[in-house]
Write a protein that holds these residues in place. Structure first.
Motif: not given
Ligand code: SF4
Ligand code: SF4
Length: 340
Positions: A192-194, A203, A208-209, A235, A237-238
Motif C-alpha cells: 500500500c503506497p500510503t 483500513l 487510501c488513494i 487504486c 495496488e492491494c
Molecule cells: S486501494 Fe489499497 S493499496 Fe491503494 S491506497 Fe487504498 S488500501 Fe492502499
C-alpha cells in the motif's frame, strides 16, 4: 399477496444467477452482520473520513431486519471485473475503466429478484449505495473472505468482484461461510503506497488513494500527493499484489471493458484539456462522472506533478488559469514539482 408461481429454492436461484451472467452467487441468513460492532467503532473513530453516508444509520447498515422487516435470507451475487490495464500514462482503477457497475448489477439483480416477487415474497435489491454492510455478508454467504486488505477475496477470481444483494422474506438454504485464506501473507499491507492498511483487516480510509481521488471533494493533502503516483482515479495496488490473483480472468461483461480508444493515447493531457461538455458526454455512463470534472482535473494535476515532464507544462499552465480554484491550486503544485 397470493403466490402466482411456486417459490424458487436455493438451487433455482443460483441457476438463474448463472443464466443472468453472474460469476458468483451465495446465500446467507438475514441475521445482523458479524462485524457490526467493529463497523460502529470504525466510523466513530472518524476513519470513514468525509464518507458520512457510511456512518449514517449504523443500525440500518448492520441489521437487515431494519431494512426489510421479516427478511429471512440474503442472496449475494457478484460479477468478475478484472481486465488488463490499458497502455498509456495514468492508471484508473479497473472497476472504473468501463460503464458504471451500479446500473449493470442492479439490472441483473432486479431480474434475479423477479423470480421471488412473482412467487409473492418480498425483496429489496442493493448495490453498495444501499444501507447494508456488504463484504461481511458476502463472506457469510460463502463467496469469499474479507482479506487483510479488507477487500473481498474469491479463491478463484481473486479480489476482482463487484457484488450486490437481494434481501428477501423467502426462506432459502444458506451456504457455509467462507474461510479466511490470507494465512501469513501480508503483501497488501507492504504494497500500500500510503500505509492506509494500518494493521491486518484495518483500513484508514482517510489515507487510501481510492478515498483521496474519489470520495474527498476538496484539496488533497500535499504530503500525500507524491504517494498517489500515477493513479488518476482509485487504486488497485492491494488487489494487484494479492496472490489469489493467479487465476484472475478477463471479465465476461463487455460493459466493464475500457473503450478500445483508451489504449495508447495520452490520457493525461487529453483529460486536462477536456471541456465541461466533453466531460459530461465522455463519462456519462462511467463511475468517473461522480468526481465531476473538477475532481478529475485535480487528480490529473497530481499525477502530472508526480510523473509529468516539461512537455506537460503548457497544458498545466492552462489548467492553472481555470476558473475552478481546486484545479488551479493542484495545477500550480504540479508546475512547481516539474520545474523543481
Ligand atoms: S486501494 Fe489499497 S493499496 Fe491503494 S491506497 Fe487504498 S488500501 Fe492502499
Ligand atoms: S495480499 Fe495476502 S494478506 Fe492481503 S488480502 Fe491477499 S492474501 Fe490476504
Amino acid at each position: 399477496m397470493n403466490a402466482l408461481v411456486a417459490a424458487p429454492d436455493s438451487v433455482a436461484i443460483k441457476a438463474r444467477a448463472r443464466e443472468l451472467g453472474f460469476d458468483v452467487c451465495g446465500i446467507t441468513s438475514a441475521d445482523p452482520a458479524r462485524h457490526a460492532d467493529f463497523f460502529r467503532q470504525w466510523s466513530a473513530d472518524g476513519k470513514a473520513g468525509e464518507m458520512q453516508w457510511l456512518a449514517r444509520n449504523p443500525d440500518r447498515r448492520t441489521d437487515p431486519q431494519a431494512v426489510l422487516p421479516g427478511a429471512r435470507s440474503i442472496i449475494v451475487a457478484g460479477l468478475n471485473y478484472w481486465q488488463p490495464q490499458p497502455e498509456g500514462r495514468g492508471r484508473v482503477a479497473r472497476y472504473a475503466l468501463g460503464d458504471d457497475y451500479h446500473h449493470i448489477l442492479l439490472e441483473k439483480l432486479a431480474a434475479l429478484a423477479a423470480a421471488i416477487t412473482e412467487a409473492g415474497e418480498q425483496s429489496k435489491v442493493y448495490v453498495d449505495t444501499g444501507p447494508i454492510l456488504e463484504k461481511p455478508l458476502a463472506e457469510r454467504a460463502g463467496i469469499g473472505w474479507q482479506g487483510k486488505s479488507t477487500m473481498l477475496i474469491h479463491p478463484k477470481l481473486g479480489p476482482w468482484l463487484l457484488i450486490g444483494e437481494i434481501l428477501t422474506t423467502l426462506e432459502l438454504e444458506a451456504d457455509p461461510p467462507a474461510r479466511d485464506h490470507c494465512g501469513s501473507c501480508s503483501r497488501c499491507i507492504s504494497a500500500c503506497p500510503t500505509g492506509a492498511i494500518t494493521a491486518p483487516y484495518q483500513l484508514d480510509a482517510r489515507r487510501c488513494i481510492a478515498y483521496l481521488t474519489i470520495e474527498l471533494k476538496g484539496s488533497i493533502p500535499e504530503e500525500l500527493r507524491p504517494l498517489i503516483g500515477d493513479r488518476v482515479y482509485g487504486c488497485d495496488e492491494c488487489l494487484d499484489v494479492c496472490p489469489w490473483n493467479r487465476f484472475a480472468q478477463t471479465t465476461r461483461e463487455a460493459r466493464f471493458l475500457a473503450p478500445p480508444e483508451e489504449s495508447g493515447r495520452d490520457r493525461l493531457r487529453d483529460l486536462l484539456e477536456i471541456t465541461p461538455a466533453e466531460f459530461k458526454r465522455r463519462f456519462a455512463n462511467s463511475p468517473i462522472l461522480r468526481v465531476k470534472r473538477r475532481g478529475l482535473l485535480r487528480n490529473v494535476c497530481v499525477v502530472l506533478g508526480n510523473i509529468g515532464t516539461a512537455e506537460d507544462l503548457p497544458a498545466l499552465e492552462k489548467a492553472a488559469r481555470e476558473e475552478e480554484p481546486l484545479v488551479r491550486e493542484h495545477a500550480e503544485w504540479a508546475i512547481r514539482r516539474i520545474k523543481g
